[in-house]
Write a protein that holds these residues in place. Structure first.
Motif, PDB file in Angstrom:
ATOM      1  N   THR A 107       0.855  -1.177   0.000  1.00 23.58           N
ATOM      2  CA  THR A 107       0.000   0.000   0.000  1.00 23.58           C
ATOM      3  C   THR A 107       0.892   1.228   0.000  1.00 23.58           C
ATOM      4  O   THR A 107       2.071   1.150   0.362  1.00 23.58           O
ATOM      5  CB  THR A 107      -0.962   0.042   1.196  1.00 23.58           C
ATOM      6  N   HIS A 108       0.349   2.353  -0.412  1.00 25.12           N
ATOM      7  CA  HIS A 108       1.114   3.582  -0.512  1.00 25.12           C
ATOM      8  C   HIS A 108       2.364   3.378  -1.391  1.00 25.12           C
ATOM      9  O   HIS A 108       3.402   4.007  -1.160  1.00 25.12           O
ATOM     10  CB  HIS A 108       1.510   4.112   0.867  1.00 25.12           C
ATOM     11  N   GLY A 109       2.263   2.459  -2.338  1.00 24.45           N
ATOM     12  CA  GLY A 109       3.355   2.214  -3.265  1.00 24.45           C
ATOM     13  C   GLY A 109       4.541   1.484  -2.689  1.00 24.45           C
ATOM     14  O   GLY A 109       5.604   1.435  -3.310  1.00 24.45           O
ATOM     15  N   VAL A 110       4.378   0.878  -1.490  1.00 29.34           N
ATOM     16  CA  VAL A 110       5.502   0.235  -0.813  1.00 29.34           C
ATOM     17  C   VAL A 110       5.058  -1.124  -0.290  1.00 29.34           C
ATOM     18  O   VAL A 110       3.970  -1.268   0.280  1.00 29.34           O
ATOM     19  CB  VAL A 110       6.016   1.093   0.367  1.00 29.34           C
ATOM     20  N   GLU A 111       5.906  -2.136  -0.453  1.00 32.11           N
ATOM     21  CA  GLU A 111       5.620  -3.435   0.128  1.00 32.11           C
ATOM     22  C   GLU A 111       5.928  -3.425   1.617  1.00 32.11           C
ATOM     23  O   GLU A 111       6.816  -2.730   2.076  1.00 32.11           O
ATOM     24  CB  GLU A 111       6.450  -4.531  -0.558  1.00 32.11           C
ATOM     25  N   ARG A 112       5.166  -4.223   2.347  1.00 29.85           N
ATOM     26  CA  ARG A 112       5.400  -4.391   3.778  1.00 29.85           C
ATOM     27  C   ARG A 112       4.800  -5.724   4.214  1.00 29.85           C
ATOM     28  O   ARG A 112       4.060  -6.349   3.456  1.00 29.85           O
ATOM     29  CB  ARG A 112       4.860  -3.232   4.600  1.00 29.85           C
ATOM     30  N   ARG A 113       5.106  -6.122   5.441  1.00 27.26           N
ATOM     31  CA  ARG A 113       4.651  -7.395   5.970  1.00 27.26           C
ATOM     32  C   ARG A 113       3.465  -7.211   6.915  1.00 27.26           C
ATOM     33  O   ARG A 113       3.407  -6.255   7.686  1.00 27.26           O
ATOM     34  CB  ARG A 113       5.776  -8.101   6.727  1.00 27.26           C
ATOM     35  N   VAL A 114       2.542  -8.144   6.827  1.00 26.44           N
ATOM     36  CA  VAL A 114       1.483  -8.288   7.826  1.00 26.44           C
ATOM     37  C   VAL A 114       1.723  -9.630   8.494  1.00 26.44           C
ATOM     38  O   VAL A 114       1.674 -10.682   7.842  1.00 26.44           O
ATOM     39  CB  VAL A 114       0.097  -8.223   7.177  1.00 26.44           C
ATOM     40  N   ASN A 115       2.023  -9.606   9.782  1.00 21.93           N
ATOM     41  CA  ASN A 115       2.455 -10.789  10.519  1.00 21.93           C
ATOM     42  C   ASN A 115       1.328 -11.291  11.424  1.00 21.93           C
ATOM     43  O   ASN A 115       0.863 -10.566  12.307  1.00 21.93           O
ATOM     44  CB  ASN A 115       3.689 -10.457  11.354  1.00 21.93           C
ATOM     45  N   VAL A 116       0.890 -12.514  11.190  1.00 18.73           N
ATOM     46  CA  VAL A 116      -0.265 -13.068  11.897  1.00 18.73           C
ATOM     47  C   VAL A 116       0.182 -14.214  12.796  1.00 18.73           C
ATOM     48  O   VAL A 116       0.876 -15.138  12.358  1.00 18.73           O
ATOM     49  CB  VAL A 116      -1.331 -13.578  10.909  1.00 18.73           C
ATOM     50  N   VAL A 117      -0.216 -14.148  14.062  1.00 14.11           N
ATOM     51  CA  VAL A 117       0.051 -15.214  15.026  1.00 14.11           C
ATOM     52  C   VAL A 117      -1.286 -15.619  15.646  1.00 14.11           C
ATOM     53  O   VAL A 117      -2.042 -14.775  16.120  1.00 14.11           O
ATOM     54  CB  VAL A 117       1.031 -14.765  16.120  1.00 14.11           C
ATOM     55  N   LEU A 118      -1.548 -16.911  15.650  1.00  8.58           N
ATOM     56  CA  LEU A 118      -2.822 -17.426  16.127  1.00  8.58           C
ATOM     57  C   LEU A 118      -2.773 -17.773  17.614  1.00  8.58           C
ATOM     58  O   LEU A 118      -1.695 -18.030  18.162  1.00  8.58           O
ATOM     59  CB  LEU A 118      -3.201 -18.670  15.326  1.00  8.58           C
ATOM     60  N   PRO A 119      -3.928 -17.811  18.280  1.00  6.55           N
ATOM     61  CA  PRO A 119      -3.956 -18.240  19.684  1.00  6.55           C
ATOM     62  C   PRO A 119      -3.379 -19.637  19.844  1.00  6.55           C
ATOM     63  O   PRO A 119      -3.414 -20.458  18.910  1.00  6.55           O
ATOM     64  CB  PRO A 119      -5.455 -18.213  20.025  1.00  6.55           C
ATOM     65  N   ALA A 120      -2.866 -19.927  21.003  1.00  4.04           N
ATOM     66  CA  ALA A 120      -2.160 -21.192  21.238  1.00  4.04           C
ATOM     67  C   ALA A 120      -3.025 -22.410  20.957  1.00  4.04           C
ATOM     68  O   ALA A 120      -2.532 -23.437  20.482  1.00  4.04           O
ATOM     69  CB  ALA A 120      -1.646 -21.231  22.672  1.00  4.04           C
ATOM     70  N   ASP A 121      -4.321 -22.333  21.234  1.00  3.13           N
ATOM     71  CA  ASP A 121      -5.179 -23.502  21.053  1.00  3.13           C
ATOM     72  C   ASP A 121      -5.990 -23.445  19.767  1.00  3.13           C
ATOM     73  O   ASP A 121      -6.955 -24.188  19.603  1.00  3.13           O
ATOM     74  CB  ASP A 121      -6.115 -23.664  22.253  1.00  3.13           C
ATOM     75  N   TYR A 122      -5.610 -22.586  18.843  1.00  4.79           N
ATOM     76  CA  TYR A 122      -6.395 -22.404  17.615  1.00  4.79           C
ATOM     77  C   TYR A 122      -6.570 -23.712  16.857  1.00  4.79           C
ATOM     78  O   TYR A 122      -7.671 -24.045  16.400  1.00  4.79           O
ATOM     79  CB  TYR A 122      -5.725 -21.359  16.728  1.00  4.79           C
ATOM     80  N   ASP A 123      -5.488 -24.472  16.694  1.00  8.09           N
ATOM     81  CA  ASP A 123      -5.540 -25.689  15.886  1.00  8.09           C
ATOM     82  C   ASP A 123      -6.188 -26.862  16.608  1.00  8.09           C
ATOM     83  O   ASP A 123      -6.464 -27.894  15.988  1.00  8.09           O
ATOM     84  CB  ASP A 123      -4.132 -26.087  15.433  1.00  8.09           C
ATOM     85  N   ASN A 124      -6.427 -26.713  17.898  1.00  7.44           N
ATOM     86  CA  ASN A 124      -6.986 -27.821  18.678  1.00  7.44           C
ATOM     87  C   ASN A 124      -8.461 -27.617  19.014  1.00  7.44           C
ATOM     88  O   ASN A 124      -9.012 -28.334  19.867  1.00  7.44           O
ATOM     89  CB  ASN A 124      -6.192 -27.997  19.966  1.00  7.44           C
TER      90      ASN A 124
END
Length: 275
Positions: A32-49
């Protein structure tokens, strides 16, 4: 003898220890704004369970070289104590902070110092039309989203709460830079139509001067659905995030834990300015 020495060398010992990559989340490369950047996502500890759905927390200045590790660590520390409810943590990297997080300014000194500033409205639209849909498409969210930021990002949070409150379900503006544009945000809040707004956690450290004036004026006009953390005698601008993000999350995402006060994990909201 020589072979025995080689066999016991530190290098050999390291090679024999099992290892694996340390993975804590997923990083999306966006632009956005003509520049690449990172969006970093971390899930709750029990998300997969489980099949539970979770609220989303958008943390501004959430790049790996910014506040990502600190803010994620404090959010996870809250989880150890059940101080705040678990979230889908989304760290949004900023590149040109003044351009992306602040509105235009009429201050000549600010124009000279930050010539690219003034595109917060476009950044807000990008968050709401690109990033939130991205996260909701990929993960199980419960429909709620929260926005947090400090300093210039705190101004962005306070501005969003004022001009587009329905975008998020709760806001945390830590030491917001409300001196910006001759304190225009706090002045304009009085002229904005009064309405029911989501909860707001807003704080003030030892900034003094126009920043203090702007924050106090904003708080006086903001109504009652807020927690004002007045820490002018305790915190500096530089350590506000360290000191108050856990408390802000406790306010916005409360739990039913009944042991928090016993361990000093309490909310300290000032009933009025100067408390």
């Amino acid at each position: 003898m020589a072979l025995s020495i080689v066999g016991l060398s530190p290098l050999h010992a390291r090679d024999s220890i099992p290892s694996e990559p340390l993975t804590i989340g997923t990083s999306y490369l966006v632009s956005t704004h003509g520049v690449e950047r990172r969006v970093n996502v971390v899930l709750p500890a029990d998300y997969d369970n489980s099949d539970k759905a979770y609220p989303i927390l958008i943390m501004l200045d959430g790049g790996l070289q910014q506040d990502f590790y600190l803010s994620l660590g404090m959010e996870r520390w809250n989880q150890l104590w059940q101080r705040s409810a678990p979230v889908i943590f989304v760290g949004v990297e900023t590149v040109d902070r003044q351009r992306e997080l602040l509105p235009p300014t009429g201050s000549k000194a600010e124009m000279v110092r930050y010539p690219t500033a003034g595109e917060s409205a476009a950044f807000r639209k990008w968050l709401s039309t690109s990033i939130l849909p991205l996260v909701r498409d990929q993960y199980r969210d419960d429909g709620r989203a929260f926005l947090a930021g400090e300093s210039a990002a705190g101004h962005f949070v306070a501005e969003t709460w004022a001009v587009a409150p329905a975008l998020f379900d709760g806001y945390a503006a830590l030491s917001p830079s409300l001196q910006w544009d001759n304190q225009s945000l706090s002045h304009s809040l009085a002229g904005i139509e009064k309405q029911d707004r989501p909860p707001l956690f807003i704080s003030l450290a030892d900034e003094g001067g126009e920043t203090e004036e702007g924050v106090l004026r904003f708080v006086s006009e903001a109504g009652s659905n807020l927690c004002f953390a007045d820490r002018r005698t305790e915190l500096a601008h530089a350590n506000t995030l360290h000191g108050l993000l856990p408390e802000a999350l406790q306010y916005l995402l409360p739990t039913e834990a009944d042991w928090l006060e016993e361990y000093g994990l309490t909310l300290r909201c000032s009933d009025k300015m100067g408390d």
